[in-house]
Design a protein around this motif. Structure first.
Motif, PDB file in Angstrom:
ATOM      1  N   CYS A  52      44.898  25.241  86.514  1.00 60.91           N
ATOM      2  CA  CYS A  52      45.713  25.646  85.362  1.00 60.91           C
ATOM      3  C   CYS A  52      44.965  26.622  84.442  1.00 60.91           C
ATOM      4  O   CYS A  52      43.753  26.544  84.296  1.00 60.91           O
ATOM      5  CB  CYS A  52      46.109  24.396  84.571  1.00 60.91           C
ATOM      6  N   GLU A  53      45.718  27.512  83.837  1.00 57.00           N
ATOM      7  CA  GLU A  53      45.134  28.474  82.889  1.00 57.00           C
ATOM      8  C   GLU A  53      44.968  27.847  81.507  1.00 57.00           C
ATOM      9  O   GLU A  53      44.274  28.377  80.656  1.00 57.00           O
ATOM     10  CB  GLU A  53      46.031  29.722  82.804  1.00 57.00           C
ATOM     11  N   ARG A  54      45.659  26.743  81.237  1.00 59.44           N
ATOM     12  CA  ARG A  54      45.542  26.069  79.934  1.00 59.44           C
ATOM     13  C   ARG A  54      45.273  24.583  80.162  1.00 59.44           C
ATOM     14  O   ARG A  54      46.194  23.773  80.166  1.00 59.44           O
ATOM     15  CB  ARG A  54      46.848  26.259  79.143  1.00 59.44           C
ATOM     16  N   CYS A  63      49.083  22.419  82.044  1.00 57.57           N
ATOM     17  CA  CYS A  63      50.209  22.716  81.146  1.00 57.57           C
ATOM     18  C   CYS A  63      51.559  22.588  81.849  1.00 57.57           C
ATOM     19  O   CYS A  63      52.574  22.311  81.230  1.00 57.57           O
ATOM     20  CB  CYS A  63      50.051  24.105  80.544  1.00 57.57           C
ATOM     21  N   GLY A  64      51.584  22.817  83.144  1.00 57.45           N
ATOM     22  CA  GLY A  64      52.850  22.743  83.875  1.00 57.45           C
ATOM     23  C   GLY A  64      53.720  23.978  83.702  1.00 57.45           C
ATOM     24  O   GLY A  64      54.811  24.051  84.268  1.00 57.45           O
ATOM     25  N   GLU A  65      53.240  24.960  82.932  1.00 52.26           N
ATOM     26  CA  GLU A  65      54.079  26.123  82.636  1.00 52.26           C
ATOM     27  C   GLU A  65      53.446  27.455  83.003  1.00 52.26           C
ATOM     28  O   GLU A  65      54.143  28.464  83.127  1.00 52.26           O
ATOM     29  CB  GLU A  65      54.396  26.144  81.129  1.00 52.26           C
ATOM     30  N   CYS A  66      52.123  27.494  83.117  1.00 48.31           N
ATOM     31  CA  CYS A  66      51.466  28.775  83.398  1.00 48.31           C
ATOM     32  C   CYS A  66      51.786  29.212  84.834  1.00 48.31           C
ATOM     33  O   CYS A  66      52.350  28.446  85.619  1.00 48.31           O
ATOM     34  CB  CYS A  66      49.955  28.658  83.186  1.00 48.31           C
ATOM     35  N   CYS A  69      50.349  26.848  87.509  1.00 46.74           N
ATOM     36  CA  CYS A  69      51.050  25.554  87.635  1.00 46.74           C
ATOM     37  C   CYS A  69      52.369  25.741  88.381  1.00 46.74           C
ATOM     38  O   CYS A  69      52.731  24.929  89.239  1.00 46.74           O
ATOM     39  CB  CYS A  69      51.312  24.954  86.253  1.00 46.74           C
TER      40      CYS A  69
HETATM   41 ZN   LIG Z   1      49.136  25.492  83.737  1.00 45.65          ZN
END
Ligand SMILES: [Zn+2]
Length: 364
Positions: A52-54, A63-66, A69
């Motif tokens: 993950c990037e965050r 984060c589940g959003e980058c 992910c």
């Molecule tokens: Zn992420």
């Protein structure tokens, strides 16, 4: 999103997060425990957290959003599709042709086994740089099904852990793996999800009332995965033709079914054969009913019976079918299960099964 969305097994999640926070993730992990309690879900979450990037302030989350992910979800879906496509190939030899592994790869049995070619591909990919991820993650689900020839090869990978790849093996019990394999993995034992957690999911996410919960809890049997998608209405609908079938074949000793009952029976087998497009699910429902009948026959009704709302009817059917009748029906379901992808007339198979059970004659 993140690890907080994982339900149950707080210990396992805590251990994973601690390893992440300390930057001490082992090269190979082993997740053990019953089906449907989140082993594969946590493996996917871990794959995200490694890329993950965050990753959060402590570096122990995702984060589940980058883009990475999202890519992880995509890779997992692609591997699952690839596995399904290969399993549908008739010639087992051809199922392993042209294997290509993603940066997040799911590996599952392609026959009864995870084949040597699958592990060979794992090995040759594991030591190369991933394409888009900083770290490649390979999830070997049902690792107990690794063919013995392939197990030697996997052991070699575990002995020389690749720098760019994390391996996650998943299986019901560590003791189903060779000691040489399990001793080289960091093992996390998953516990069945607490009934209170499952009950909350069924009540809050699936909107079930108190009376429906008793049945639903038994159908999902500690599986958080099943609880999250459980549709009571669909389950009852799927169960209906099985009940009609059982009603028709569980005859009190010696009495043949009346014409109207034959019609009911054939209507039921027609519905079963169609399976509402979900033959496999339907067969599982049938198996559960037969298991219930067996429990009732053996006087183990307590917590063992799944279809607890049907107890009075099960008690009528079980002695009428007897051990032989139940076993005949079980064998019939088993054979439908094996032949579901072949072009055979399932209704005919169910009809002759029912006739066979009826013909076996009076039971005491
Ligand atoms: Zn992420």
């Amino acid at each position: 999103m993140g690890f907080d969305s994982f339900l149950g097994n707080a210990k396992a999640v805590g251990a994973v997060r601690e390893l992440l926070a300390r930057g001490r993730m082992p090269g190979s992990l082993l997740f053990t425990g019953a089906d449907g309690i989140g082993k594969k879900t946590l493996a996917l979450m871990l794959a995200k957290a490694l890329n993950c990037e965050r990753r959060g302030a402590e570096g122990d989350d995702f984060c589940g959003e980058c883009s990475r992910c999202l890519k992880a979800d995509e890779f997992l879906a692609s591997s699952a599709e690839d596995l399904a496509r290969r399993r549908a190939i008739k010639d087992a030899q051809k199922r392993v042709e042209g294997l290509l592994y993603f940066d997040l790869q799911l590996i599952e049995p392609l026959t009864r086994y995870i084949l040597i070619e699958q592990i060979r591909q794992l090995r040759s990919t594991a030591y190369t740089r991933p394409f888009t991820f900083p770290r490649r993650v390979m999830i070997v689900d049902q690792a107990q099904a690794i063919h013995w020839q392939a197990a030697d090869l996997l052991l070699k990978v575990l002995e020389e852990p690749p720098e760019t790849t994390t391996l996650i093996l998943i299986c019901p019990s560590a003791y189903e793996l060779r000691p040489t394999i399990r001793s080289r993995c960091f093992t996390l034992q998953f516990a069945p999800v607490e009934e209170a957690v499952i009950e909350r999911v069924l009540a809050e996410e699936r909107g079930l009332g108190k009376r429906e919960l008793a049945l639903a809890l038994r159908v999902v049997r500690g599986s958080i995965a099943l609880a999250k998608t459980f549709e009571l209405k669909d389950y009852l609908e799927q169960r209906k033709p099985w009940l009609a079938l059982l009603e028709s074949v569980a005859r009190p000793s010696g009495r043949a079914p009346a014409p109207q009952q034959w019609k009911t029976l054939f209507d039921a087998t027609k519905l079963l054969a169609e399976g509402g497009g979900h033959l496999e699910e339907s067969l599982k429902t049938g198996s559960t009913l037969l298991r219930d009948l067996m429990h009732v026959l053996l006087g183990e009704e307590g917590r063992a019976v799944t279809n607890v709302d049907l107890l009075p009817r099960l008690k009528e059917w079980a002695p009428a079918l007897g051990l032989d009748g139940i076993q005949q029906l079980e064998a019939g379901i088993e054979s439908s299960y094996r032949q579901q992808n072949r072009n055979i007339n399932q209704q005919l198979a169910f009809d002759s099964l029912a006739a066979e059970v009826l013909r076996s004659g009076p039971r005491t």
